[in-house]
Motif scaffolding. Structure first.
Motif, short mmCIF file in Angstrom:
data_model
loop_
_atom_site.label_atom_id
_atom_site.label_comp_id
_atom_site.label_asym_id
_atom_site.label_seq_id
_atom_site.Cartn_x
_atom_site.Cartn_y
_atom_site.Cartn_z
N MET B 1 0.79 -34.50 34.20
CA MET B 1 1.97 -34.01 34.57
C MET B 1 1.96 -32.81 35.08
O MET B 1 0.79 -32.13 35.13
N ASP B 2 3.05 -32.27 35.96
CA ASP B 2 3.00 -31.12 36.69
C ASP B 2 2.86 -29.91 35.60
O ASP B 2 3.58 -29.99 34.70
N ALA B 75 -2.06 -29.91 26.42
CA ALA B 75 -3.02 -31.02 26.91
C ALA B 75 -2.35 -32.08 27.63
O ALA B 75 -3.04 -32.68 28.47
N ALA B 76 -1.07 -32.27 27.74
CA ALA B 76 -0.14 -32.95 28.74
C ALA B 76 -0.15 -32.35 30.00
O ALA B 76 0.39 -33.05 30.94
N GLY B 77 -0.72 -31.13 30.19
CA GLY B 77 -0.79 -30.61 31.46
C GLY B 77 0.59 -30.12 31.90
O GLY B 77 1.01 -29.84 33.22
N LEU B 78 1.61 -29.55 30.89
CA LEU B 78 2.88 -28.90 31.28
C LEU B 78 2.75 -27.65 31.08
O LEU B 78 3.32 -26.93 31.90
#
Lengths: 197, 203
Positions: B1-2, B75-78
């Motif tokens: 994700m961004d 961890a989710a890349g947010l």
């Protein structure tokens, strides 16, 4: 209840009585508190929101320190600007009060009032145990506030900014404060037991 | 994700809007403290007479909730964990300051944040606490030059246990969460023991 001329203390009492009592509605007892886990989860989500939105956690003592700096500036600007401790506050053109922490603290004040008023927990009162008089309790309250101001300034943050916010990101100094805070409080509990039990 | 957060540092909004956000976050903060019962000194100090461990339960629950959400969104890349403000460690002043905070807490009955909620809900002792707090804040800068050496003692920079422990942050947070749940059973057991030992102490 209603008189044309009322003393300031009665006005204060009426202010904290909450909307239901002010309107003369029948008195109902306070609503029950939330479970510690429900309140803790809400507090944790709020803390996360502060990180996610602002990149900074929660705080209280820093904002109060800015108010103190503003009071000093109001009383004697040269003296305030000369204090080493405030050197980071009086830079640039902006007011020392235009800060994230201060707006957050105003929110705490209004959020606390709204929550207490709607739950019928707002009332002008003195919190103390049965074995101490009002004067003793107020003396302890003042002294405790004074000591905590020093603790918070020496440690660069209070129970909100360090013990809660720093610990949530496992900052080593904040975790140390978490332990020392509980240690200091338990050590003092016996000495001041007449105040609370 | 961004990578989108922290929103303010990614310039989703400016300084004035940040103040509105800060007010909203503070409003929710004050609400959470009040719902926990932290507007009253007796609830807050009961922790240290063992018969009501709400302070510990609320604080540890909040720490774990935030830690899991922060590490999961990182961890989710947010969320950019490196962009978060984390207080630097100055070990000696933090040991002494932490102790003073604890001493002042059982004496005064509040901490700075909860004292604001207590004032907002009519506690006269809370108002006196705030006066004492401002008196302390007024005196501290006058003595700061003499204290500055100690104030900067034991500086270690920004250091967290995430740096020290070689495990994924989300796993560390999960372990802390499990520890928290275990400690809540322990705290509840202590409450029960204390209420039998000192029956006159009631939450």
């Amino acid at each position: 209840m209603t008189t044309l001329v009322s003393k300031p203390i009665d006005q204060l009492r009426a202010f904290f009585a909450g909307p239901e009592e002010r309107d003369g509605a029948a008195h109902a007892g306070p609503k029950p508190l939330w479970s510690p886990y429900a309140a803790g989860i809400l507090l944790g989500v709020v803390l996360f929101a502060a990180f996610f939105v602002m990149g900074r956690g929660l705080g209280a003592s820093g904002a109060m320190n800015r108010v103190m700096a503003a009071l000093y500036e109001l009383a004697n600007a040269d003296f305030a600007h000369g204090l080493t401790y405030y050197r980071e506050y009086f830079v640039g053109d902006g007011s020392v009060l235009y800060d994230y922490a201060l707006f957050q603290l105003l929110g705490v004040l209004l959020g606390g009032y709204t929550s207490a008023a709607f739950a019928r927990r707002s009332r002008l009162m003195l919190e103390k145990g049965p074995r101490i008089g009002a004067g003793g309790r107020l003396t302890y309250a003042f002294a405790g506030g004074f000591v905590m101001a020093w603790g918070a300034r020496i440690a660069r943050g209070c129970t909100s900014g360090q013990v809660l916010t720093g610990s949530a990101n496992l900052a080593v100094g904040s975790l140390t404060m978490f332990v020392m805070f509980f240690a200091g409080a338990y050590i003092t509990a016996y000495a001041v037991r007449k105040q609370w039990t | 994700m961004d990578l989108i957060a922290p929103l303010f540092k990614m310039e989703f909004f400016g300084a004035d809007a940040a103040m509105v956000w800060a007010f909203a976050i503070g409003f929710a903060f004050g609400t959470a403290l009040e719902k926990a019962g932290f507007g009253g000194a007796r609830k807050l100090t009961a922790q240290f007479y063992l018969y009501d461990m709400t302070v510990f339960k609320v604080m540890f629950t909040a720490v774990v909730t935030s830690m899991v959400l922060v590490t999961a969104s990182a961890a989710a890349g947010l969320l950019d964990f490196g962009a978060l403000f984390i207080p630097a460690t100055f070990i000696w002043p933090q040991i002494v300051g932490g102790l003073l905070l604890g001493v002042g807490f059982t004496a005064g009955g509040y901490c700075p944040g909860t004292s604001v909620v207590s004032v907002a809900s009519g506690r006269i002792d809370g108002m006196m606490y705030v006066l004492g707090f401002f008196a302390g804040l007024a005196v501290f800068p006058v003595f700061f030059d003499a204290l500055e050496g100690f104030y900067n003692a034991g500086g270690l920079g920004v250091v967290t246990l995430f740096d020290v422990i070689a495990l994924p942050p989300l796993l560390i947070a999960s372990i802390v969460a499990a520890l928290a749940v275990a400690s809540f059973f322990g705290a509840t057991w202590v409450e029960g023991w204390a209420r039998v030992r000192w029956p006159h102490l009631k939450p």
